[in-house]
Design a protein around this motif. Sequence first.
Motif, short mmCIF file in Angstrom:
data_model
loop_
_atom_site.label_atom_id
_atom_site.label_comp_id
_atom_site.label_asym_id
_atom_site.label_seq_id
_atom_site.Cartn_x
_atom_site.Cartn_y
_atom_site.Cartn_z
N GLU A 261 6.09 7.54 2.31
CA GLU A 261 6.61 7.26 3.74
C GLU A 261 6.37 5.59 3.84
OE1 GLU A 261 5.97 10.75 6.75
OE2 GLU A 261 4.08 9.99 5.82
N PRO A 262 7.29 5.04 3.12
CA PRO A 262 7.06 3.31 3.19
C PRO A 262 7.07 2.74 4.38
CG PRO A 262 9.21 3.77 2.15
CD PRO A 262 8.41 5.14 2.31
N GLU A 263 7.79 3.39 5.58
CA GLU A 263 7.80 2.87 6.74
C GLU A 263 6.44 2.91 7.58
OE1 GLU A 263 8.69 7.36 6.92
OE2 GLU A 263 9.42 5.62 5.73
N LYS A 264 5.55 3.60 6.83
CA LYS A 264 4.14 3.81 7.47
C LYS A 264 3.26 2.82 6.82
CE LYS A 264 4.35 8.49 9.31
NZ LYS A 264 3.98 9.82 9.29
N PHE A 265 3.74 2.20 5.88
CA PHE A 265 2.76 1.05 5.18
C PHE A 265 2.58 -0.03 6.00
CE2 PHE A 265 4.63 2.06 0.46
CZ PHE A 265 4.08 3.36 0.49
N ASP A 266 1.67 -0.76 5.74
CA ASP A 266 1.27 -1.81 6.51
C ASP A 266 2.15 -3.06 6.59
OD1 ASP A 266 0.70 -2.80 4.04
OD2 ASP A 266 -1.27 -3.20 4.00
N ASP A 267 1.75 -4.25 7.06
CA ASP A 267 2.75 -5.33 7.10
C ASP A 267 2.35 -6.31 6.40
OD1 ASP A 267 5.10 -6.44 8.46
OD2 ASP A 267 3.74 -7.82 9.68
N SER A 268 1.99 -5.77 5.24
CA SER A 268 1.63 -6.86 3.99
C SER A 268 2.63 -7.35 3.32
CB SER A 268 0.42 -6.21 3.13
OG SER A 268 1.16 -5.21 2.42
N SER A 269 2.74 -8.26 2.53
CA SER A 269 3.93 -8.92 1.87
C SER A 269 4.42 -7.94 0.93
CB SER A 269 3.56 -10.09 1.16
OG SER A 269 2.54 -10.04 0.16
N ILE A 270 3.44 -7.09 0.24
CA ILE A 270 3.96 -6.17 -0.57
C ILE A 270 4.70 -4.98 -0.14
CG2 ILE A 270 2.86 -4.32 -2.36
CD1 ILE A 270 0.59 -6.08 -2.75
N SER A 271 4.18 -4.40 1.18
CA SER A 271 5.08 -3.51 1.85
C SER A 271 6.28 -4.07 2.54
CB SER A 271 4.02 -2.92 3.16
OG SER A 271 2.80 -2.29 2.63
N ARG A 272 6.24 -5.44 2.78
CA ARG A 272 7.55 -5.69 3.34
C ARG A 272 8.64 -5.80 2.11
NH1 ARG A 272 4.10 -9.03 6.54
NH2 ARG A 272 4.27 -10.87 5.01
N PHE A 273 8.21 -6.23 0.93
CA PHE A 273 8.96 -6.27 -0.04
C PHE A 273 9.54 -4.60 -0.52
CE2 PHE A 273 9.66 -5.52 -4.93
CZ PHE A 273 10.46 -6.77 -5.07
N ILE A 274 8.54 -3.82 -0.56
CA ILE A 274 9.02 -2.38 -0.86
C ILE A 274 10.09 -1.79 0.30
CG2 ILE A 274 8.27 0.05 -0.64
CD1 ILE A 274 5.43 -0.95 -1.80
N LYS A 275 9.97 -2.26 1.64
CA LYS A 275 10.62 -1.84 2.58
C LYS A 275 12.21 -2.65 2.49
CE LYS A 275 6.89 -0.86 5.68
NZ LYS A 275 6.22 -1.57 6.90
N LYS A 276 12.08 -3.67 2.25
CA LYS A 276 13.31 -4.81 2.13
C LYS A 276 14.13 -4.20 1.15
CE LYS A 276 14.87 -9.58 1.96
NZ LYS A 276 14.19 -10.97 2.12
N THR A 277 13.63 -3.82 -0.15
CA THR A 277 14.26 -3.85 -1.14
C THR A 277 14.79 -2.16 -1.11
OG1 THR A 277 12.34 -3.57 -2.50
CG2 THR A 277 13.53 -5.61 -2.43
N ASN A 278 14.25 -1.53 -0.16
CA ASN A 278 14.33 0.11 -0.27
C ASN A 278 14.06 0.70 -1.63
OD1 ASN A 278 15.65 0.50 2.27
ND2 ASN A 278 17.34 -0.42 1.40
N LEU A 279 12.77 0.41 -2.15
CA LEU A 279 12.42 0.63 -3.40
C LEU A 279 12.06 2.16 -3.60
CD1 LEU A 279 12.03 -1.30 -5.92
CD2 LEU A 279 9.59 -1.29 -5.69
N PRO A 280 12.94 2.98 -4.36
CA PRO A 280 12.40 4.35 -4.37
C PRO A 280 10.83 4.75 -4.56
CG PRO A 280 14.40 3.78 -5.66
CD PRO A 280 13.87 2.52 -5.47
N GLN A 281 10.76 5.90 -4.53
CA GLN A 281 9.20 6.29 -4.89
C GLN A 281 8.69 6.11 -6.14
OE1 GLN A 281 7.60 10.27 -3.38
NE2 GLN A 281 7.72 10.84 -5.74
N THR A 282 9.51 6.43 -7.26
CA THR A 282 8.97 6.30 -8.52
C THR A 282 8.80 4.83 -9.01
OG1 THR A 282 10.00 8.39 -9.38
CG2 THR A 282 9.53 6.64 -11.01
N GLU A 283 9.83 4.05 -8.54
CA GLU A 283 9.74 2.81 -9.08
C GLU A 283 8.60 1.81 -8.15
OE1 GLU A 283 12.44 4.41 -8.51
OE2 GLU A 283 13.67 3.68 -10.33
#
Length: 440
Positions: A37-59
Amino acid sequence: MKRTSEPLPPFEFLAAVIHYRLQTELTEDTPKFPTYEPEKFDDSSISRFIKKTNLPQTETIVLLLALVPHLLPGFLSSILATYFPDGGELPEFGGIKGTHYRGIFPTGETVLYILAGTHIQQRIEVSSIFEAQHVFKKNNIVSLDKPIHGEPAMSGRLVLDEEYLFWITKEKVVHPELSEKFPAQRITTQLEWDDLILDMETMDHIREIETWLHYEKELKTDWDMGKRIKPGYRVMFYGAPGTGKTLTATLLGKHTGKDVYRIDLSMVVSKFIGETEKNLANLFNKAENKNWILFFDEADAIFGKRTETRDAHDKYANQEVSYLLQRIENYSGLVILASNFKKNIDTAFTRRFQSIIEFKNPDTKERLALWKHNIPEKASLAEDIDLNNIATNYDITGSNIVNAIQYASIQTIAKKTTIISREDLLKGIKKEFIKEGRMM
């Protein structure tokens, strides 16, 4: 894993995935795979990158593993210690130790184990994440180091590209620096097209390249020409030093929003067999899909005419040329080769160029324009200076003119005045003639 309403940091998710695998393989427990559930990740730069790129679970799991050595050196060791409190190893988990790094470097084996355990078919399927067609490989984001000769391919260390490391963690673009592994340097300019004074025929050719850079994507996709034409654009600039070849390459990048990298051929070409190909591979692998403009200055050093094969050295030198030709033909961006003389370049290359452009020495009219354009605004010329006369009598390039003006301007400043004297200007011109071994 903690169950709270707090935002879930991405590394807690990674820890939960690793615990799931270890519990499944090493205990009698039958845990559920953690919910992604990446939408529940924090607001760190790493989380923002994952959300912005819609990175799948495995990646996401692989990316986080590649980040671990850079951010959390004890992360993997502490998790394994939970299951091996008295020490011991788990060969299936993979991982290697560094020379100075005290933590565990995750390897391809680590990825396979965490994502597929010991299930052979699943491990084979997961290994496709490191294949050429995957987004990680295409964009040079995450890769595997080559293992020691004879060892399994998956024993290579998981490597996160340095540019992506900075982009993900600091949210800024860091350009690669000149090094043995990356034999190129980014070049920029504060000048504009108006500062480049060339004959009309040459400028028309340059505009053709600029047009391709602006519209090549539309040509390949909207016009469906991608399957009919070779990738990229290859052009040769030839002409005397100082006639504007490097400035032109830089301006093409500046006005099309593309980085320009000048290749240091002294670092590419190696006397050791096979090293040149390795250096070139590093360069092209880095540049792939970044749409950089690659500028090979003084290209004769490696693009020169191939020799007859008289010994092993000649054989490998010709192989290097063939390898380079192949990489250039497959490169999707603009490649510019610069040479002082067209005849120095192997015809095997020139046949594959879309454009061959001569940078001529400026004529009298162009030299006059260069003199007028480059005199500093703050300065004025002494009354006995006739730029028409100077442009007519002194056959020098634009680079020579700028150098002469620089010399005269420095002398003028030292004299606490803003009026450039004829004597200082002629001395500057004379220095340029001497450098080229010519009589003034």
